[in-house]
Structures are given as structure tokens and as C-alpha cells.
Design a protein around this motif. Sequence first.
Motif, PDB file in Angstrom:
ATOM      1  N   ASP A  81       0.831  -1.203   0.000  1.00  0.00           N
ATOM      2  CA  ASP A  81       0.000   0.000   0.000  1.00  0.00           C
ATOM      3  C   ASP A  81       0.864   1.251   0.000  1.00  0.00           C
ATOM      4  O   ASP A  81       0.395   2.334   0.296  1.00  0.00           O
ATOM      5  N   HIS A  82       2.134   1.090  -0.291  1.00  0.00           N
ATOM      6  CA  HIS A  82       3.022   2.248  -0.323  1.00  0.00           C
ATOM      7  C   HIS A  82       3.630   2.501  -1.689  1.00  0.00           C
ATOM      8  O   HIS A  82       4.657   3.150  -1.806  1.00  0.00           O
ATOM      9  N   ALA A  83       2.958   1.988  -2.714  1.00  0.00           N
ATOM     10  CA  ALA A  83       3.402   2.193  -4.088  1.00  0.00           C
ATOM     11  C   ALA A  83       4.876   1.811  -4.257  1.00  0.00           C
ATOM     12  O   ALA A  83       5.638   2.522  -4.916  1.00  0.00           O
ATOM     13  N   PHE A  84       5.265   0.705  -3.642  1.00  0.00           N
ATOM     14  CA  PHE A  84       6.620   0.166  -3.770  1.00  0.00           C
ATOM     15  C   PHE A  84       7.685   1.106  -3.244  1.00  0.00           C
ATOM     16  O   PHE A  84       8.828   1.059  -3.696  1.00  0.00           O
ATOM     17  N   ASP A  85       7.320   1.982  -2.330  1.00  0.00           N
ATOM     18  CA  ASP A  85       8.348   2.829  -1.744  1.00  0.00           C
ATOM     19  C   ASP A  85       8.516   2.417  -0.279  1.00  0.00           C
ATOM     20  O   ASP A  85       7.884   2.963   0.617  1.00  0.00           O
ATOM     21  N   CYS A  86       9.390   1.438  -0.059  1.00  0.00           N
ATOM     22  CA  CYS A  86       9.526   0.886   1.287  1.00  0.00           C
ATOM     23  C   CYS A  86      10.182   1.878   2.241  1.00  0.00           C
ATOM     24  O   CYS A  86      10.136   1.702   3.456  1.00  0.00           O
ATOM     25  N   ARG A  87      10.772   2.926   1.697  1.00  0.00           N
ATOM     26  CA  ARG A  87      11.487   3.873   2.555  1.00  0.00           C
ATOM     27  C   ARG A  87      10.550   4.579   3.522  1.00  0.00           C
ATOM     28  O   ARG A  87      10.956   5.061   4.564  1.00  0.00           O
ATOM     29  N   THR A  88       9.263   4.669   3.142  1.00  0.00           N
ATOM     30  CA  THR A  88       8.318   5.353   4.014  1.00  0.00           C
ATOM     31  C   THR A  88       7.331   4.369   4.625  1.00  0.00           C
ATOM     32  O   THR A  88       6.365   4.776   5.262  1.00  0.00           O
ATOM     33  N   ASP A 188      16.763   8.256  -6.625  1.00  0.00           N
ATOM     34  CA  ASP A 188      16.664   9.718  -6.709  1.00  0.00           C
ATOM     35  C   ASP A 188      18.035  10.281  -7.045  1.00  0.00           C
ATOM     36  O   ASP A 188      19.033   9.833  -6.485  1.00  0.00           O
ATOM     37  N   GLY A 189      18.082  11.271  -7.885  1.00  0.00           N
ATOM     38  CA  GLY A 189      19.382  11.902  -8.116  1.00  0.00           C
ATOM     39  C   GLY A 189      19.454  12.651  -9.422  1.00  0.00           C
ATOM     40  O   GLY A 189      18.441  12.873 -10.093  1.00  0.00           O
ATOM     41  N   GLU A 190      20.677  13.040  -9.738  1.00  0.00           N
ATOM     42  CA  GLU A 190      20.910  13.835 -10.936  1.00  0.00           C
ATOM     43  C   GLU A 190      21.700  12.995 -11.938  1.00  0.00           C
ATOM     44  O   GLU A 190      22.712  12.369 -11.574  1.00  0.00           O
ATOM     45  N   VAL A 191      21.256  12.976 -13.157  1.00  0.00           N
ATOM     46  CA  VAL A 191      21.932  12.175 -14.181  1.00  0.00           C
ATOM     47  C   VAL A 191      23.272  12.838 -14.510  1.00  0.00           C
ATOM     48  O   VAL A 191      23.304  14.030 -14.844  1.00  0.00           O
ATOM     49  N   THR A 214      18.464   3.556  -0.627  1.00  0.00           N
ATOM     50  CA  THR A 214      18.107   2.432  -1.496  1.00  0.00           C
ATOM     51  C   THR A 214      17.340   1.363  -0.746  1.00  0.00           C
ATOM     52  O   THR A 214      17.282   0.216  -1.166  1.00  0.00           O
ATOM     53  N   GLU A 215      16.737   1.755   0.356  1.00  0.00           N
ATOM     54  CA  GLU A 215      16.027   0.801   1.206  1.00  0.00           C
ATOM     55  C   GLU A 215      14.898   0.084   0.463  1.00  0.00           C
ATOM     56  O   GLU A 215      14.534  -1.026   0.800  1.00  0.00           O
ATOM     57  N   HIS A 216      14.391   0.722  -0.569  1.00  0.00           N
ATOM     58  CA  HIS A 216      13.241   0.170  -1.277  1.00  0.00           C
ATOM     59  C   HIS A 216      13.624  -0.877  -2.318  1.00  0.00           C
ATOM     60  O   HIS A 216      12.757  -1.477  -2.939  1.00  0.00           O
ATOM     61  N   LEU A 217      14.904  -1.051  -2.554  1.00  0.00           N
ATOM     62  CA  LEU A 217      15.306  -1.949  -3.649  1.00  0.00           C
ATOM     63  C   LEU A 217      15.437  -3.381  -3.156  1.00  0.00           C
ATOM     64  O   LEU A 217      15.791  -3.647  -2.006  1.00  0.00           O
ATOM     65  N   LEU A 218      15.162  -4.328  -4.040  1.00  0.00           N
ATOM     66  CA  LEU A 218      15.241  -5.743  -3.705  1.00  0.00           C
ATOM     67  C   LEU A 218      16.698  -6.185  -3.741  1.00  0.00           C
ATOM     68  O   LEU A 218      17.498  -5.669  -4.516  1.00  0.00           O
TER      69      LEU A 218
END
Lengths: 277, 245, 441
Positions: A81-88, A188-191, A214-218
Motif C-alpha cells: 500500500d506504499h506504491a513500492f516505496d519501502c522507505r516510508t 533519486d538523483g541527478e543524471v 536504497t532501502e526500497h530496492l530488492l
Amino acid sequence: MLPWVYEFHWTPFHIIFLSVFFTVFMVVAATLTTALRRTAKAHATGAAEAILWHSDFEDLAPAARSCRHQFTGDVAHRQCDHAFDCRTCPLHRTFPPLEGRGVSPLTLQEDVLGFAMPADRMYHRGHTWVAPDNEGNYLVGLDDFGKRIIGTADAKELPPVGSRVTVNGTGWKVRTHKAALRILSPVDGEVTAHGGAEDAWTLKVRPAENGNGTEHLLRGAEVRPWIMREMERLQVSFATAGVGATLADGGELVPDFHRHFPKADWDGVLGQMFLEA
Amino acid sequence: MVIDLDRCNGCGACAVACAVENNVPPAHQQANTRNAVSLMNVSAVSNHEQFPAGDTAYIPMFCQQCENETPCMTVCPQNAVDVDPVTGIVGQVPQRCLGCRYCMTACPYHARTFNWRDPEWTDGMKAQLNPAVAPRMRGVVEKCNFCHGRLHAAREKAAAAGRNEIDPADYVPACVASCPTNAITFGDLNDEESDVCRLSKSDGAFRFLARLGTEPKVYYHTTKPWVRALAERSLTRTRQEEFHG
Amino acid sequence: MDSLLIPRGVQRTTFGRFLLWLLPWSALLLVGLYAIYLCLIEGLYHTNMDNRFAFGIWIFLDLTVIALGAGAFFTGFLLYILRRTELKAVINSAVIIGLICYSGAVLVLMVDVGQPLRAWFTFWHPNTHSMLTEVTFCLTCYLIVLLIEYIPIVLKNRQLRQIPKFLVFEFQLHKLMPVFAGIGTLLSFFHQGSLGGLFGVLRGRPFAFREELGIWPSTFFLFVISAAAAGPSFIMLTTRLAEAVTRKRLVRDDVYRFLGRVSGIMLIAYVLLKTVDTLIWINSTSPGSGFPAFEFYATRSFGTWILFTEIVLFGLLPALVLLSDRMRRNRRVLFTAGALVCCGVLLNRFVMTIQTLALPTLPFDAFLTYLPSWEEVAAFLFVIAYGMILYSVTYRYATVFPQEKELSMARADAAEAPAPSFPRRPSFVTALIDRFASSKL
């Protein structure tokens, strides 16, 4: 208006009737204006990317929205229910980090159902990987699963150097012979650079200062069950895409395998696999 | 207004005078009685008896100038119908009429007509148009307004003479003036002295559909019991025997 | 050809076949357009209406489609205000049906009136005693609301949502949707009612005239309730029709059953009130104005059978069927009952408009008949053709039924199950994952 009508007399009834209906009219107008004003504001602050992702996420099939903790057995069944954003995500925090749980036998294999999924990388649900380089930047690229189902892209549209990418926002765009795809950015960041043909990575990203990491990454033990579920999803979406029963157990995806199913609804399949509505 | 049905012989002069006075255009070739413009209609009714008991009456029907909850005025969405509080005459403002025809549905007397076509006059007829009355355009509803043009003329005459009130003799609608048998009496019902007031209270005076409660200001008068019975019935076809009360 | 405009993951026919489907409707549209041209430019003498039959098939069908379009407000009310989330599956289709019905009705009304360019006079010189003023105000406002509700459906189109401004606007608008749903409910309540009041206030037409409750005649409330009963049924039927035409499952059966139940509840309330109202009318209102009620039914074809059909056959019967859980489970029975409800509303509006005008009021008057001219029929077919085209185009390029994707997947899943040579991979893989997971922790 009314008082100029020939021989018009105000009655309480007029006042009630007209005030009710002009109030309604004003409320409609005000609500519409509010929507427009909020749109202008949100548009100016660049909320479009986040809205696009949330709207896409809402439209995902339930199977595509399963929580990552299902992969490791932390929970039996759960929809994210967090749109795949585990950081929050408060639930995510209640589980001990994977790294502390010892080495799972699964992580030792870098070959998952025939896909090369190196264990030193982190993976995003939209089939991109992230690996930190030694200058403190992120290298971002398409994972092997993603590469194989896309095959050879006809065109690739990368964000210009210096632009910002956000988690679950647009990473870059890919066009194949039958589909137009949006690849989600895992960080998140600058290319800071584009990868060339010989590089494994596609984008080099300098982490955003206020980024949440990067907490949200598998990673690790999660990758194998995740890819297995992805294969399952691929199979179901094939079945609806007019291909019929495919991908019986035991096989591997051949490179460029979509050339073998020219009639399939590739757009639909790829849209589902890359989490785009 | 009081109409003596015993005097009416159904000649239709009133309807013709009405059309001429109010610039009603001639009916189109393809028009019929149900869709031509006509502010006044005369219907024949019979007692359905054989000779010698057989009898016929003629009923002129037009706007009955309802006083109470005037059906057409209350339903008009844009105040195109107005009741003059002084004269009690129900007027129509064709310039404001949308042509929704809701008033026609509301009228129990079917006294309103719609301009289904553009009005057309031949050149000769154009010369005969009444300059005191504006012709109506296609797509609006019209009805009898007791010859508004004549009321205006009477008022102008009174104003020119320095009077506030019009002389009743100056204001007579065209139908009243044209009736060869003097069947129609016109005047102020509120004036106890007037002929209409006296006639409207006389024996044999009645109003059509009085039980609807709209208080029409047009009275009819008859001495024939079967006409009275007819007027008090609403739907006649089913129970003819009751007509002979 | 237009594949990039079609929502992802759903099957749509080829562009050519789609055009072929639109062809007959476009032809009908053109014929209707010609009829409308004749009525507007040459005059209303092209219709068979006349001074006595001042309202015809147009008003009758306008009242009907507006009642059938009530699904838009009632579904919105149940979903956004009462939070019946299962109705998400049909809310888009309800909005489109509502939009078609209302815009169609307003369009035909504009042809019906003699001077359409003066329609705005109602806002300038409103007669607040007139039911038609209430109708005009509410219809205008509600049409605007329906258009606003329709915008998000269009903006959700795959290509349009790529434009950030549209995307954000759609999102913001969607967040405010309960406000519009609330206003829509209020407006619908008033104008469905005032359409009923339109005839209930006709003191001069004892057949239609009804007692007043507060400031409105009883038909005001009867029309609101009957529209709320017919709306969900009509959504049910149109969705079923769309399923039949596209040969696909578009919403789950439980949604149909829920719509049926809502329809049944509203209908039984309507039948009870209508019965009470009819009894009061027969025994008091009608004789009070000098017209014994039985006389209305003594005339030719309009016998008491019409009353029986309206209240029992198209009222009580479908209401009882729709209230039974067992009956609702039978799809055929469910849709038949839904069709009966819609027929009931059609008949009721017919009785209130056409029969009211056919019956004479003056004692020396005749019972009237009226047959619509081809222009009147064609102008109305224009609305049907326009509705078909709008619905088809929206269905093709926007997500009208959110459950469609899921249902097509479930179906593909079910279709592949019986294949004997093919192991059920999903369950196998899931079991495997579960085994690994449980052994590890």
C-alpha cells in the motif's frame, strides 16, 4: 436581473429558489477552479511524475502489487500500500534487515531461472538494477529479465545529463517494434552520464542530497522468488495477450524471444511487466 | 364576459373578427383545425336526440381568463404569461415566449395555439393588417387577450381626454362587436352595476370546468337543461343518459 | 493503427471493424441531423404535434431517458457518499450513460421548443413557481457536472495522460469527485422530481393532477424514486449489452447482483407509494375536480390494464424478483427483471405525458390520437446513434470498465487450466516459493 423584469415582486420563495441554485452553480464553479488551481500548483512543483506512478500503481493487477516481504515469507499474503516505496513504509521497518539474517542459499546463485542476476546489485520492481560505483554514484541499468523481454530496442530516449530522476518516476523511455515503454527510475538523483553501447549501465546518477537511499530496492534472498513471480506474471499476461499457453516449466527465455510471437499484444505484456498502466 | 349560448347561432363571425383584429395569419394550405393558429373556436354540440327533440348548441371557446392559480401563468418558466392585476386579463408576451408549449399542456380549455409555421400573408392581405397589434413570429404561443390593441386605444383616448379610467364604451373586444345576435356581453365583473356582473349571477349562468378551481372570468348562459348538464359533465362520451337531468 | 491509443492489456477489435461498427450509427446520425435541420430551420410543422397534442414523443422519451440516466447520480451517490466501493466497476459507464441521456434529452428539448435561442431567458426572467424553471436550472447545472465527471475518463486515455498537465488535472479532479457526486445527487433529486412535478401540478389536467406534499405534488417524489429504481437497472442492461456486443466479461457478477438489489429496494418503495398515491387520486383528487377516475380508463385502448401493467407487471413483479437473492443469482432472471423495471419507467412516463394529453377535458371534446412524424422519430434516433457512437468511442479508447483487464486475465487463466499437457505453473511456483520461504525462516 430580476428587479428589472416588468412588474416583478420579490417573494421569500424567489430568494430561497434563486439562492439555492446560484449557490449550486457557484459551488460547481468553485470546485472546478480549485481543481485547476491545484493542478497549476502541483504541476509547477513537478508532482506529475509521482501522480503518474501512483495512478499506474493503482491500476496494476493485484498479482503485481504483492509486498516484498511475501517473497521472504515474512508475511503470508500482503498487497503493497506504499506504491513500492519501502522507505516510508512503517511495516517494512518492523522487519530486521535482510543482511542481518545470514546468507541464504538462494543468494549464492547468480543464475535465476536462466537470468543473470548478480548478487552485488540491487533490483527495482520495474526491472532495473542499481550498483554504487567507487565515486559514490549509482550505476543504473536494465536487468537481464527486462533486457530479454524487451529484446533489441528500436529507440531509447534518455534523460539529458544534468536532469533529475526520482524513484518510480520516468527513468528513460524505450520504443520497440510494437510497444512504447517507460522504464521506472530506481533512485533519486541527478543524471551525470549516459552509458555507451559497451557499458552494462545506462545511466550514471549522483544521489540526491535529500534522497532516502536504497532501502526500497530488492536484494539478496528476495531476488529469486521475485523473478519466479515475475515469470508467473509474464505467463499470465501472455495468456491474455493472444499467445495462449506458453512458458512451460523448465525452459529459459531465449534472447530476443518476442520475435517468435509477432502476433502477441507486446504492448500489453511489456506494460504489465514494467509496471505501466 | 358572459356568452349567451341560447343566442349563439354558430355563425363564426366572432372567430373571423378575432383573426382580423389580432393579425392572425391565414392558415397554410396543409394546416388543419388542430395546428392552424386560431384564438377562438366555435364548437357545435348536440343532445343526440331524434327530431323533434333534437337540439344543437354552439359553444365559442377561447381563453377563459382564469383568476385562481392561472394554470398557464404558473407553469411558464420565463414569465411570458402575465395577469394584469388591474383588469384581470391574462396576457401573453410573445417576445419572451420560448415556445416550450408547457402552458398549452396546462390549459384545460385548449385555448392556446402555437405558431407551427412562419406567418404568411399575401400582398393584398398585408395591406389589411391591423397596425395596433404586432404579428407573432413562428415558434411562440399565443392566445386571446381580450383584444389588447383595443384596450390600449381606449387608454390612449382616456389619457388624451385627461381621464384616469377608460370609458367602458370605448373598450369592446372584436368578437363582442361583431356578434350579430349580441350573444356576448363584455364588461367589468367587479362592477356591481354592469350588465356582465348581473348576467354572470343570473340563473342559467355557469362556467366550464368550474370544479377545477381556476375561477375563469368567462361565463356562459343557457336556459336549456341539457346544455347545463353537458357543461357540468367532464367526459361526455361514456354516459350520455345523464345529460338529461 | 490506433493501437497506442487503446488502453494497455485489453483486447479491442481492429480499427477497420470498429469503423464498420460505427458506420450504420453514423448513417442514422446523419438522417437524424437532417430531421433536426428541418425542424429547426423550417419549423415544427414537420412534427405531428399540434395545438392539442402540444407535447409528443420527444417529451415522453426525454422524460424516459432522463429517468434511465439516473443511474449516473444514484451510482455516484452510493459510491462517493455511501462508500459502496463495489460500484467502482460501473461508475464510469454510469457517468457516460448519464451524459448521453442528459445531453441527448437537452438536445431534443432544444429542437422541441419553438425559439431555442431564447432558452437563456429562463435564467433572466425565471418564474420560480414553474416546475420547468426548476428543470431548466437543474438540467443545465447537472449537465455541466456530468461533463466535469466525464473529463477524468477521457484524460485517463493512455496518450492523454502522458501530458503532465492533463494527468495532474485528472488526479486533482478525481480527488474532488465526491463534491461533484454530492451536487449531482442534489440536482438530480430536484430535477427528476420537478419532471414529475411538471405534470403533477397541471390543475387543468385532472388525469395528471396530484395532491401537494409541501410545495411539490406527489409525482415529484414518485419520479425521484422511480428514476432511482430504473437507473441501476439500466446500467445493468447497458453493461450487459456492451458485454454481448464485445463478447467479453466486463464486470463481475456480484456487481450486477448489487445493482439489481438496489433497483429492487427502490422499486418496492416506489410500488408502495405509487399504490397509495393512485388510491388517493382515484378516491379524492380526481373526483374533487369533477372527473370520476374510472372515466379516464373508459376510453378506447387506455383501459385499466394500463394501470395494472404499470404497477403490478412492471412494478411489483420485478421488485419481488430483484429482492430475492436466489432469483438474482440467475443471470437471465436478473436481466429480465431489470428490463421490466425499465419498461415500467417507460410506461409510467408514457402515461404521464401522452395519455394525459390524449384525454379530453372539455365536455364536448373528443379523445385525441397522435402518431409521431418521421422527423420526430429520426430526431430521437439521432440521440440513440450519438449515444452509441460516444459510448463505443469511449469504450475503445478509455478505461470504462476497470474490471475488464482482471476478468480477461482470470478468463485466460481458466482457459489454460484444462490443457492436460500443461502443469498449473502459478500454483506450482507459489508452492515452491512458500516451501523455500518457510524452510528458511
